[in-house]
Scaffold this motif. Structure first.
Motif, PDB file in Angstrom:
ATOM      1  N   THR A   1      10.686 -14.968  19.388  1.00 55.36           N
ATOM      2  CA  THR A   1       9.425 -14.151  19.056  1.00 55.36           C
ATOM      3  C   THR A   1       9.207 -14.175  17.583  1.00 55.36           C
ATOM      4  O   THR A   1      10.174 -14.075  16.840  1.00 55.36           O
ATOM      5  N   GLN A   2       8.055 -14.276  17.379  1.00 58.57           N
ATOM      6  CA  GLN A   2       7.652 -14.310  15.745  1.00 58.57           C
ATOM      7  C   GLN A   2       7.396 -12.989  15.435  1.00 58.57           C
ATOM      8  O   GLN A   2       6.940 -12.050  15.843  1.00 58.57           O
ATOM      9  N   SER A   3       7.992 -13.120  14.159  1.00 60.10           N
ATOM     10  CA  SER A   3       8.067 -11.833  13.435  1.00 60.10           C
ATOM     11  C   SER A   3       6.527 -11.460  13.040  1.00 60.10           C
ATOM     12  O   SER A   3       5.708 -12.215  12.605  1.00 60.10           O
ATOM     13  N   LYS A   4       6.138  -9.996  12.973  1.00 66.11           N
ATOM     14  CA  LYS A   4       4.673  -9.791  12.689  1.00 66.11           C
ATOM     15  C   LYS A   4       4.889  -9.078  11.379  1.00 66.11           C
ATOM     16  O   LYS A   4       5.661  -8.656  10.964  1.00 66.11           O
ATOM     17  N   LEU A   5       3.636  -9.476  10.704  1.00 69.18           N
ATOM     18  CA  LEU A   5       3.439  -9.017   9.335  1.00 69.18           C
ATOM     19  C   LEU A   5       3.145  -7.649   9.221  1.00 69.18           C
ATOM     20  O   LEU A   5       2.591  -6.948  10.315  1.00 69.18           O
ATOM     21  N   GLY A   6       3.590  -6.819   8.158  1.00 65.18           N
ATOM     22  CA  GLY A   6       3.736  -5.229   8.211  1.00 65.18           C
ATOM     23  C   GLY A   6       2.430  -5.160   7.307  1.00 65.18           C
ATOM     24  O   GLY A   6       2.309  -3.579   7.227  1.00 65.18           O
ATOM     25  N   PHE A   7       1.641  -5.953   6.876  1.00 63.74           N
ATOM     26  CA  PHE A   7       0.658  -5.648   6.321  1.00 63.74           C
ATOM     27  C   PHE A   7      -0.601  -6.644   6.322  1.00 63.74           C
ATOM     28  O   PHE A   7      -0.309  -7.813   6.958  1.00 63.74           O
ATOM     29  N   ILE A   8      -1.960  -6.309   6.053  1.00 62.39           N
ATOM     30  CA  ILE A   8      -2.899  -7.331   6.262  1.00 62.39           C
ATOM     31  C   ILE A   8      -2.850  -8.247   4.942  1.00 62.39           C
ATOM     32  O   ILE A   8      -2.752  -7.935   4.030  1.00 62.39           O
ATOM     33  N   PRO A   9      -2.653  -9.512   5.359  1.00 64.43           N
ATOM     34  CA  PRO A   9      -2.483 -10.504   4.144  1.00 64.43           C
ATOM     35  C   PRO A   9      -3.583 -10.583   2.981  1.00 64.43           C
ATOM     36  O   PRO A   9      -3.246 -10.897   1.960  1.00 64.43           O
ATOM     37  N   ASP A  10      -4.609 -10.279   3.619  1.00 64.76           N
ATOM     38  CA  ASP A  10      -5.901 -10.523   2.494  1.00 64.76           C
ATOM     39  C   ASP A  10      -6.082  -9.222   1.668  1.00 64.76           C
ATOM     40  O   ASP A  10      -6.425  -8.061   2.247  1.00 64.76           O
ATOM     41  N   PRO A  11      -5.781  -9.268   0.470  1.00 62.84           N
ATOM     42  CA  PRO A  11      -5.833  -7.778  -0.297  1.00 62.84           C
ATOM     43  C   PRO A  11      -7.470  -7.567  -0.469  1.00 62.84           C
ATOM     44  O   PRO A  11      -8.248  -8.441  -0.668  1.00 62.84           O
ATOM     45  N   ILE A  12      -7.530  -6.284  -0.933  1.00 54.08           N
ATOM     46  CA  ILE A  12      -8.763  -5.654  -1.195  1.00 54.08           C
ATOM     47  C   ILE A  12      -8.853  -4.973  -2.440  1.00 54.08           C
ATOM     48  O   ILE A  12      -7.820  -4.369  -2.768  1.00 54.08           O
ATOM     49  N   THR A  13     -10.058  -4.843  -3.125  1.00 53.62           N
ATOM     50  CA  THR A  13      -9.933  -3.957  -4.399  1.00 53.62           C
ATOM     51  C   THR A  13     -10.345  -2.661  -4.008  1.00 53.62           C
ATOM     52  O   THR A  13     -11.434  -2.199  -3.215  1.00 53.62           O
ATOM     53  N   VAL A  14      -9.344  -1.611  -4.602  1.00 50.27           N
ATOM     54  CA  VAL A  14      -9.678  -0.372  -4.368  1.00 50.27           C
ATOM     55  C   VAL A  14      -9.614   0.494  -5.537  1.00 50.27           C
ATOM     56  O   VAL A  14      -8.704   0.191  -6.704  1.00 50.27           O
ATOM     57  N   ALA A  15     -10.614   1.442  -5.684  1.00 53.17           N
ATOM     58  CA  ALA A  15     -10.617   2.117  -7.000  1.00 53.17           C
ATOM     59  C   ALA A  15      -9.556   3.215  -7.118  1.00 53.17           C
ATOM     60  O   ALA A  15      -9.164   3.745  -5.847  1.00 53.17           O
TER      61      ALA A  15
ATOM     62  N   GLY B   1      -1.809 -10.767 -16.070  1.00 55.64           N
ATOM     63  CA  GLY B   1      -2.463 -10.009 -15.062  1.00 55.64           C
ATOM     64  C   GLY B   1      -1.457  -9.452 -13.948  1.00 55.64           C
ATOM     65  O   GLY B   1      -0.142  -9.564 -14.018  1.00 55.64           O
ATOM     66  N   LEU B   2      -2.056  -8.670 -13.138  1.00 55.98           N
ATOM     67  CA  LEU B   2      -1.210  -8.143 -12.086  1.00 55.98           C
ATOM     68  C   LEU B   2      -0.766  -9.177 -10.955  1.00 55.98           C
ATOM     69  O   LEU B   2      -1.526 -10.020 -10.515  1.00 55.98           O
ATOM     70  N   ILE B   3       0.521  -9.413 -10.872  1.00 51.63           N
ATOM     71  CA  ILE B   3       1.117 -10.434  -9.799  1.00 51.63           C
ATOM     72  C   ILE B   3       1.175  -9.900  -8.235  1.00 51.63           C
ATOM     73  O   ILE B   3       0.702 -10.505  -7.517  1.00 51.63           O
ATOM     74  N   GLU B   4       1.731  -8.767  -8.318  1.00 53.44           N
ATOM     75  CA  GLU B   4       2.032  -8.184  -6.955  1.00 53.44           C
ATOM     76  C   GLU B   4       1.066  -7.102  -6.617  1.00 53.44           C
ATOM     77  O   GLU B   4       1.104  -6.011  -7.396  1.00 53.44           O
ATOM     78  N   PRO B   5       0.096  -7.307  -5.551  1.00 49.22           N
ATOM     79  CA  PRO B   5      -0.620  -6.048  -5.324  1.00 49.22           C
ATOM     80  C   PRO B   5      -0.284  -4.709  -5.085  1.00 49.22           C
ATOM     81  O   PRO B   5       1.086  -4.792  -4.522  1.00 49.22           O
TER      82      PRO B   5
ATOM     83  N   GLY C   1      -6.547   0.816 -19.175  1.00 47.87           N
ATOM     84  CA  GLY C   1      -8.037   1.156 -18.998  1.00 47.87           C
ATOM     85  C   GLY C   1      -8.668   0.691 -17.651  1.00 47.87           C
ATOM     86  O   GLY C   1      -9.655   0.721 -17.614  1.00 47.87           O
ATOM     87  N   PHE C   2      -7.780  -0.103 -16.714  1.00 51.47           N
ATOM     88  CA  PHE C   2      -8.319  -0.469 -15.459  1.00 51.47           C
ATOM     89  C   PHE C   2      -8.824   0.802 -14.300  1.00 51.47           C
ATOM     90  O   PHE C   2      -8.140   1.857 -14.561  1.00 51.47           O
ATOM     91  N   THR C   3      -9.931   0.568 -13.523  1.00 46.99           N
ATOM     92  CA  THR C   3     -10.356   1.733 -12.921  1.00 46.99           C
ATOM     93  C   THR C   3     -10.042   1.466 -11.443  1.00 46.99           C
ATOM     94  O   THR C   3     -10.098   2.073 -10.399  1.00 46.99           O
ATOM     95  N   ASP C   4      -9.453   0.149 -10.993  1.00 52.01           N
ATOM     96  CA  ASP C   4      -9.037  -0.262  -9.578  1.00 52.01           C
ATOM     97  C   ASP C   4      -8.065  -1.188  -9.829  1.00 52.01           C
ATOM     98  O   ASP C   4      -7.746  -1.654 -10.810  1.00 52.01           O
TER      99      ASP C   4
ATOM    100  N   PRO D   1      -6.179  -4.601  -6.961  1.00 51.72           N
ATOM    101  CA  PRO D   1      -5.928  -5.228  -5.740  1.00 51.72           C
ATOM    102  C   PRO D   1      -4.895  -4.529  -4.827  1.00 51.72           C
ATOM    103  O   PRO D   1      -3.971  -4.397  -5.270  1.00 51.72           O
ATOM    104  N   CYS D   2      -4.983  -4.281  -3.432  1.00 53.11           N
ATOM    105  CA  CYS D   2      -4.118  -3.636  -2.904  1.00 53.11           C
ATOM    106  C   CYS D   2      -4.046  -4.488  -1.434  1.00 53.11           C
ATOM    107  O   CYS D   2      -4.832  -5.012  -0.981  1.00 53.11           O
ATOM    108  N   LEU D   3      -3.007  -4.314  -0.675  1.00 49.85           N
ATOM    109  CA  LEU D   3      -2.506  -4.795   0.634  1.00 49.85           C
ATOM    110  C   LEU D   3      -2.505  -3.478   1.448  1.00 49.85           C
ATOM    111  O   LEU D   3      -2.062  -2.669   1.203  1.00 49.85           O
ATOM    112  N   ILE D   4      -3.221  -3.709   2.565  1.00 53.77           N
ATOM    113  CA  ILE D   4      -3.224  -2.321   3.540  1.00 53.77           C
ATOM    114  C   ILE D   4      -2.304  -2.734   4.492  1.00 53.77           C
ATOM    115  O   ILE D   4      -2.014  -3.468   5.144  1.00 53.77           O
TER     116      ILE D   4
END
Length: 293
Positions: free
Chosen positions: A2-16, A47-51, A80-83, A85-88
């Motif tokens: 059985t293939q392991s399932k990811l616990g998050f969506i791999p494509d990050p999104i920018t969130v304020a 820069g930020l390495i881990e979302p 001073g950042f306002t948003d 990258p995040c992984l859902i």
């Protein structure tokens, strides 16, 4: 399989940040801690390495619960950042993902730093981003220079000081392996122990044969005595190590047998009346949980 399932969506999104709801408050004294300053310096330099990791947006409010990355978010806000990258995450587990991660070993960290340098990141920039002395970064870059492959394999998943390498470099490869095996077996991978092993190493096992081993306050006669005693200790340790597994098995079997024996009231009564010393020893074995006792 059985293939392991990811616990998050791999494509990050920018969130304020005003759309993120922290799941815990900042620890007391965080802003003045060295770790927080290192994170700020790292983000500022490379820069930020881990979302951040967030839960799915609430349908009513549009807010995301922040699952992991609170300190990174505080550091970004400080800069001073306002948003960010995040992984859902695909579920709403509130544990922090970092608690399930095995931290980098010292050798893995060395390879990452060397890879960064090979790709054009200067040691000065790395030192600034990690808020470390340039000398310390240089030691990490040159960590394995002069260390034999067998010793590196023994240390590959261990944590140790970068100051250990200069001590090991003074030894020949065979002696490096012997010393590292002892340090790993005794779970004492420290510079002071390595220096003690170096001091007790015969001259013919040094990388520079005939080189003097200078130890403050120790005469040549005392050094020779230390070499003999350390060699004797090493041989005794190896003998114990060879028989340890069988000794543990014997202890488990003896403990199980004696436990059943002492459950018999007639045996207890007989031993207490005729051989109280033996009864005391048997009770001690039953209560022991390891060879250490």
């Amino acid at each position: 399989m059985t293939q392991s399932k990811l616990g998050f969506i791999p494509d990050p999104i920018t969130v304020a940040f005003d759309k993120l709801l922290p799941s815990r408050k900042a620890p007391d004294g965080l802003m003045s801690s060295r770790k927080f300053k290192q994170i700020i310096s790292s983000i500022d330099a490379v820069g930020l390495i881990e979302p951040l990791t967030i839960a799915k947006a609430d349908k009513a409010t549009g807010m995301h619960l922040l699952l992991d990355g609170h300190i990174r978010m505080f550091a970004l806000q400080e800069l001073g950042f306002t948003d960010a990258p995040c992984l859902i995450a695909k579920d709403d587990e509130s544990y922090t993902y970092n608690n399930r991660i095995n931290r980098l070993s010292t050798i893995q960290e060395h390879f990452m730093i060397r890879r960064a340098v090979d790709r054009g990141v200067t040691p000065e920039r790395l030192a600034k981003s990690l808020e470390l002395d340039l000398e310390h970064i240089t030691k990490k870059i040159n960590l394995l220079d002069g260390i034999c492959t067998e010793a590196v394999q023994l240390l590959r998943d261990k944590h140790f000081s970068a100051n250990l390498s200069p001590v090991l470099r003074k030894l020949k490869p065979t002696r490096q392996v012997e010393c590292v095996e002892l340090m790993v077996a005794t779970n004492n991978i420290t510079v002071s122990y390595a220096q003690a092993l170096l001091a007790a190493t015969p001259p013919n096992m040094l990388a520079k044969e005939g080189g003097a081993k200078k130890v403050k306050g120790v005469t040549p006669d005392q050094m020779a005595k230390m070499e003999r005693e350390m060699a004797n200790l090493e041989s005794q340790f190896k003998l114990v190590e060879q028989s340890y597994g069988q000794d543990v098995l014997n202890l488990v079997l003896a403990r199980g047998y004696l436990t059943k024996l002492l459950d018999n009231e007639a045996v207890i009564r007989f031993l207490s009346q005729n051989n109280p010393d033996i009864l005391r020893e048997f009770s001690g074995i039953v209560q022991a949980t390891s060879l250490d006792k």
